[in-house]
Scaffold this motif. Structure first.
Motif, PDB file in Angstrom:
ATOM      1  N   TYR A  74       5.874   1.095 -16.299  1.00  0.00           N
ATOM      2  CA  TYR A  74       6.060   2.423 -15.701  1.00  0.00           C
ATOM      3  C   TYR A  74       5.908   2.300 -14.189  1.00  0.00           C
ATOM      4  CZ  TYR A  74       5.109   4.201 -20.432  1.00  0.00           C
ATOM      5  OH  TYR A  74       5.152   4.460 -21.776  1.00  0.00           O
ATOM      6  N   MET A  75       6.799   3.011 -13.469  1.00  0.00           N
ATOM      7  CA  MET A  75       6.720   3.003 -12.008  1.00  0.00           C
ATOM      8  C   MET A  75       6.554   4.415 -11.482  1.00  0.00           C
ATOM      9  SD  MET A  75       9.697   0.586 -10.548  1.00  0.00           S
ATOM     10  CE  MET A  75       9.711   1.451  -8.976  1.00  0.00           C
ATOM     11  N   ASP A  76       6.224   4.500 -10.216  1.00  0.00           N
ATOM     12  CA  ASP A  76       6.149   5.785  -9.540  1.00  0.00           C
ATOM     13  C   ASP A  76       5.028   6.610 -10.174  1.00  0.00           C
ATOM     14  OD1 ASP A  76       7.205   7.261  -7.354  1.00  0.00           O
ATOM     15  OD2 ASP A  76       8.179   8.628  -8.729  1.00  0.00           O
ATOM     16  N   GLU A  77       5.283   7.895 -10.471  1.00  0.00           N
ATOM     17  CA  GLU A  77       4.230   8.745 -11.027  1.00  0.00           C
ATOM     18  C   GLU A  77       4.692   9.272 -12.373  1.00  0.00           C
ATOM     19  OE1 GLU A  77       4.147  11.766  -7.854  1.00  0.00           O
ATOM     20  OE2 GLU A  77       5.389  13.007  -9.117  1.00  0.00           O
ATOM     21  N   VAL A  78       3.753   9.652 -13.224  1.00  0.00           N
ATOM     22  CA  VAL A  78       4.133  10.223 -14.522  1.00  0.00           C
ATOM     23  C   VAL A  78       3.374  11.527 -14.776  1.00  0.00           C
ATOM     24  CG1 VAL A  78       4.713   8.018 -15.615  1.00  0.00           C
ATOM     25  CG2 VAL A  78       2.366   8.876 -15.755  1.00  0.00           C
ATOM     26  N   GLY A  79       4.047  12.447 -15.435  1.00  0.00           N
ATOM     27  CA  GLY A  79       3.391  13.672 -15.921  1.00  0.00           C
ATOM     28  C   GLY A  79       2.814  14.561 -14.845  1.00  0.00           C
ATOM     29  N   THR A  80       3.382  14.517 -13.626  1.00  0.00           N
ATOM     30  CA  THR A  80       2.851  15.355 -12.546  1.00  0.00           C
ATOM     31  C   THR A  80       3.675  16.637 -12.433  1.00  0.00           C
ATOM     32  OG1 THR A  80       4.306  14.565 -10.789  1.00  0.00           O
ATOM     33  CG2 THR A  80       2.328  13.238 -11.249  1.00  0.00           C
ATOM     34  N   ALA A  97      -5.637   9.268  -2.019  1.00  0.00           N
ATOM     35  CA  ALA A  97      -4.244   9.379  -1.570  1.00  0.00           C
ATOM     36  C   ALA A  97      -3.527   8.031  -1.529  1.00  0.00           C
ATOM     37  CB  ALA A  97      -4.195  10.026  -0.183  1.00  0.00           C
ATOM     38  N   VAL A  98      -4.186   6.973  -2.019  1.00  0.00           N
ATOM     39  CA  VAL A  98      -3.654   5.618  -1.823  1.00  0.00           C
ATOM     40  C   VAL A  98      -3.609   4.818  -3.120  1.00  0.00           C
ATOM     41  CG1 VAL A  98      -3.999   3.435  -0.570  1.00  0.00           C
ATOM     42  CG2 VAL A  98      -4.569   5.595   0.539  1.00  0.00           C
ATOM     43  N   TRP A  99      -2.498   4.113  -3.324  1.00  0.00           N
ATOM     44  CA  TRP A  99      -2.382   3.122  -4.401  1.00  0.00           C
ATOM     45  C   TRP A  99      -2.082   1.768  -3.780  1.00  0.00           C
ATOM     46  CZ3 TRP A  99       1.851   6.130  -7.607  1.00  0.00           C
ATOM     47  CH2 TRP A  99       1.243   7.129  -8.379  1.00  0.00           C
ATOM     48  N   ILE A 100      -2.627   0.719  -4.392  1.00  0.00           N
ATOM     49  CA  ILE A 100      -2.130  -0.627  -4.095  1.00  0.00           C
ATOM     50  C   ILE A 100      -1.269  -1.015  -5.286  1.00  0.00           C
ATOM     51  CG2 ILE A 100      -2.762  -3.046  -3.813  1.00  0.00           C
ATOM     52  CD1 ILE A 100      -5.082  -2.128  -2.088  1.00  0.00           C
ATOM     53  N   VAL A 101      -0.018  -1.370  -5.010  1.00  0.00           N
ATOM     54  CA  VAL A 101       0.938  -1.616  -6.091  1.00  0.00           C
ATOM     55  C   VAL A 101       1.535  -3.011  -5.949  1.00  0.00           C
ATOM     56  CG1 VAL A 101       1.545   0.832  -6.237  1.00  0.00           C
ATOM     57  CG2 VAL A 101       2.919  -0.674  -4.801  1.00  0.00           C
ATOM     58  N   GLN A 102       2.050  -3.512  -7.088  1.00  0.00           N
ATOM     59  CA  GLN A 102       2.802  -4.757  -7.006  1.00  0.00           C
ATOM     60  C   GLN A 102       4.283  -4.421  -6.947  1.00  0.00           C
ATOM     61  OE1 GLN A 102       2.918  -7.194 -10.583  1.00  0.00           O
ATOM     62  NE2 GLN A 102       2.131  -5.486 -11.783  1.00  0.00           N
ATOM     63  N   VAL A 105       0.877  -1.171   0.000  1.00  0.00           N
ATOM     64  CA  VAL A 105       0.000   0.000   0.000  1.00  0.00           C
ATOM     65  C   VAL A 105       0.914   1.221   0.000  1.00  0.00           C
ATOM     66  CG1 VAL A 105      -1.663   1.345   1.349  1.00  0.00           C
ATOM     67  CG2 VAL A 105      -1.904  -1.133   1.203  1.00  0.00           C
ATOM     68  N   MET A 106       0.679   2.121  -0.952  1.00  0.00           N
ATOM     69  CA  MET A 106       1.472   3.342  -1.041  1.00  0.00           C
ATOM     70  C   MET A 106       0.571   4.507  -0.681  1.00  0.00           C
ATOM     71  SD  MET A 106       3.790   3.840  -4.397  1.00  0.00           S
ATOM     72  CE  MET A 106       5.336   3.010  -4.451  1.00  0.00           C
ATOM     73  N   VAL A 107       0.970   5.271   0.327  1.00  0.00           N
ATOM     74  CA  VAL A 107       0.169   6.407   0.773  1.00  0.00           C
ATOM     75  C   VAL A 107       0.939   7.682   0.443  1.00  0.00           C
ATOM     76  CG1 VAL A 107      -0.979   7.514   2.726  1.00  0.00           C
ATOM     77  CG2 VAL A 107      -0.785   5.011   2.647  1.00  0.00           C
ATOM     78  N   ILE A 136       0.616   0.125 -10.536  1.00  0.00           N
ATOM     79  CA  ILE A 136      -0.601   0.382  -9.749  1.00  0.00           C
ATOM     80  C   ILE A 136      -1.687  -0.642 -10.103  1.00  0.00           C
ATOM     81  CG2 ILE A 136      -2.407   2.063  -9.232  1.00  0.00           C
ATOM     82  CD1 ILE A 136      -0.389   4.238 -10.179  1.00  0.00           C
ATOM     83  N   LEU A 137      -2.218  -1.297  -9.090  1.00  0.00           N
ATOM     84  CA  LEU A 137      -3.263  -2.300  -9.315  1.00  0.00           C
ATOM     85  C   LEU A 137      -4.638  -1.788  -8.912  1.00  0.00           C
ATOM     86  CD1 LEU A 137      -1.347  -5.347  -7.801  1.00  0.00           C
ATOM     87  CD2 LEU A 137      -1.676  -4.854 -10.236  1.00  0.00           C
ATOM     88  N   ASP A 138      -4.664  -0.823  -7.986  1.00  0.00           N
ATOM     89  CA  ASP A 138      -5.949  -0.435  -7.408  1.00  0.00           C
ATOM     90  C   ASP A 138      -5.784   0.927  -6.733  1.00  0.00           C
ATOM     91  OD1 ASP A 138      -8.531  -0.578  -6.465  1.00  0.00           O
ATOM     92  OD2 ASP A 138      -8.242  -2.438  -5.326  1.00  0.00           O
ATOM     93  N   ILE A 139      -6.884   1.706  -6.699  1.00  0.00           N
ATOM     94  CA  ILE A 139      -6.845   3.037  -6.080  1.00  0.00           C
ATOM     95  C   ILE A 139      -7.993   3.131  -5.066  1.00  0.00           C
ATOM     96  CG2 ILE A 139      -6.889   5.526  -6.542  1.00  0.00           C
ATOM     97  CD1 ILE A 139      -6.107   4.766  -9.484  1.00  0.00           C
ATOM     98  N   PRO A 140      -7.756   2.661  -3.820  1.00  0.00           N
ATOM     99  CA  PRO A 140      -8.830   2.628  -2.826  1.00  0.00           C
ATOM    100  C   PRO A 140      -9.301   4.012  -2.381  1.00  0.00           C
ATOM    101  CG  PRO A 140      -6.946   1.281  -2.145  1.00  0.00           C
ATOM    102  CD  PRO A 140      -6.509   2.066  -3.333  1.00  0.00           C
TER     103      PRO A 140
END
Length: 367
Positions: free
Chosen positions: A258-264, A115-120, A57-59, A108-112
């Protein structure tokens, strides 16, 4: 309610079930799920990964870092209201576009929650993949002093500040400190050439020499998708940083994603198109905050000179910035996010309580 109440500044103290230490980066904190919870969620939610893939879980937080320091404001403001939600909303938007256009997947697998991602778990490529469409920032500073070679690429004479480059340039740097790579200094964030990567592809965590071309292709494709859509919003996509990694898919195959964030606005420079055509640079990204910091302190060399890191850390620790300065960043981030997603940004009043509730009720990750 004061601005300080709505800021999610500390994000490594959530009661998420984990048997490993929480990893806290500049902006995000990562909670590795137990093997049991990972397996359960993959099954329950039908995530397209191997049944034993490690999940986390990434917050995201609202902390703001610049010049490798975390900054805070007056009135107990430990970050920028809405920043985390804006970053996630923008990254989610681009990852969705990438999927629609048949580009590579992300971790990213899911966005609960906003502010949260579930990632592999991904095995990161040790490269900050930077693409530049305009000459500005550190590249312009070096060019104006007479340098013509960047990351092994020769630039022509006669370019002027902030102009569009003849082509999109890929100017990679190291991610983390790599030891024992010939020709590459043992320091974080140093420029490297394509030749450096080819000669030592395994040291950069590439599986094969062919994958160097693959990462460049993904970088260019991703850049073009974002650039074209921003142009329709009359925004100029100036330069950006992507990160890549390998994951194992449900069939057990390794693939580059792609990892982390893009285009922010944290990982890119974005300029207002109309103002640019009139010869003026208006930053719709973190660059505006960097410039404000350089003007705020009497000795900007502290922020630019890596040899003065101790002084710089003291500056960030001991100086509460004016609230207006952080609220300006908030307006920039929320403004560009709403432009990109085409709707109002949903800003939580009490992000922590909401995150705890959704991860407990819908994901069973909090006791």
């Amino acid at each position: 309610m004061s601005h300080a109440d709505t800021v999610l500044a500390v994000n490594n103290d959530l009661p998420i079930r984990t048997d490993k230490p929480v990893h806290s980066g500049k902006v995000r904190s990562v909670y590795w799920l137990t093997e049991e919870d990972s397996r359960r969620l993959i099954q329950e939610k039908g995530y397209p990964v191997a049944p034993d893939a490690p999940l986390a879980v990434m917050v995201i937080s609202d902390r703001i870092s610049a010049f490798d320091c975390i900054w805070h404001g007056e009135g107990g403001l430990r970050g920028v209201p809405g920043k985390g939600a804006a970053l996630n909303a923008i990254a989610n938007h681009w990852f969705k576009r990438f999927k629609e256009q048949g580009l590579a997947d992300s971790h990213i697998l899911d966005i609960p929650h906003p502010a949260v991602w579930i990632v592999q778990k991904a095995r990161p490529v040790m490269i900050e993949a930077i693409a530049r469409q305009y000459i500005t920032g550190s590249m312009w500073r070096a060019y104006s002093k007479g340098e013509r070679e960047f990351c092994g690429i020769e630039l022509p004479d006669g370019l002027s500040k902030d102009q569009k480059l003849p082509e999109l340039l890929i100017t990679p740097s190291t991610k983390g400190i790599l030891k024992g790579v010939p020709g590459v200094p043992e320091a974080d964030d140093v420029n490297i050439t394509r030749q450096n990567i080819e000669d030592n592809f395994a040291a950069f965590n590439f599986r094969s020499a062919e994958d160097i071309g693959r990462y460049e292709q993904l970088l260019k494709e991703g850049f073009d998708v974002i650039s074209a859509e921003l142009a329709r919003l009359d925004q100029v996509f100036v330069d950006t940083k992507f990160e890549f990694g390998y994951v194992t898919d449900a069939q057990g195959k390794q693939k580059l994603i792609y990892m982390d964030e893009v285009g922010t606005p944290d990982s890119s420079r974005i300029w207002d198109g109309e103002r640019y055509r009139n010869g003026e640079i208006v930053e719709n990204s973190k660059e505006g905050f960097r410039q404000a910091l350089l003007h705020h302190f009497p000795d900007p060399d502290i922020l630019l000179n890596k040899d003065r890191m101790g002084e710089r850390e003291a500056l960030a620790r001991d100086n509460a910035l004016p609230e207006a300065m952080l609220m300006q960043v908030s307006a920039t981030y929320v403004g560009i996010a709403e432009k990109i997603i085409g709707e109002k940004l949903n800003l939580p009043d009490n992000p922590k309580a909401e995150i705890v509730q959704v991860l407990r009720d819908d994901y069973g990750l909090i006791d």
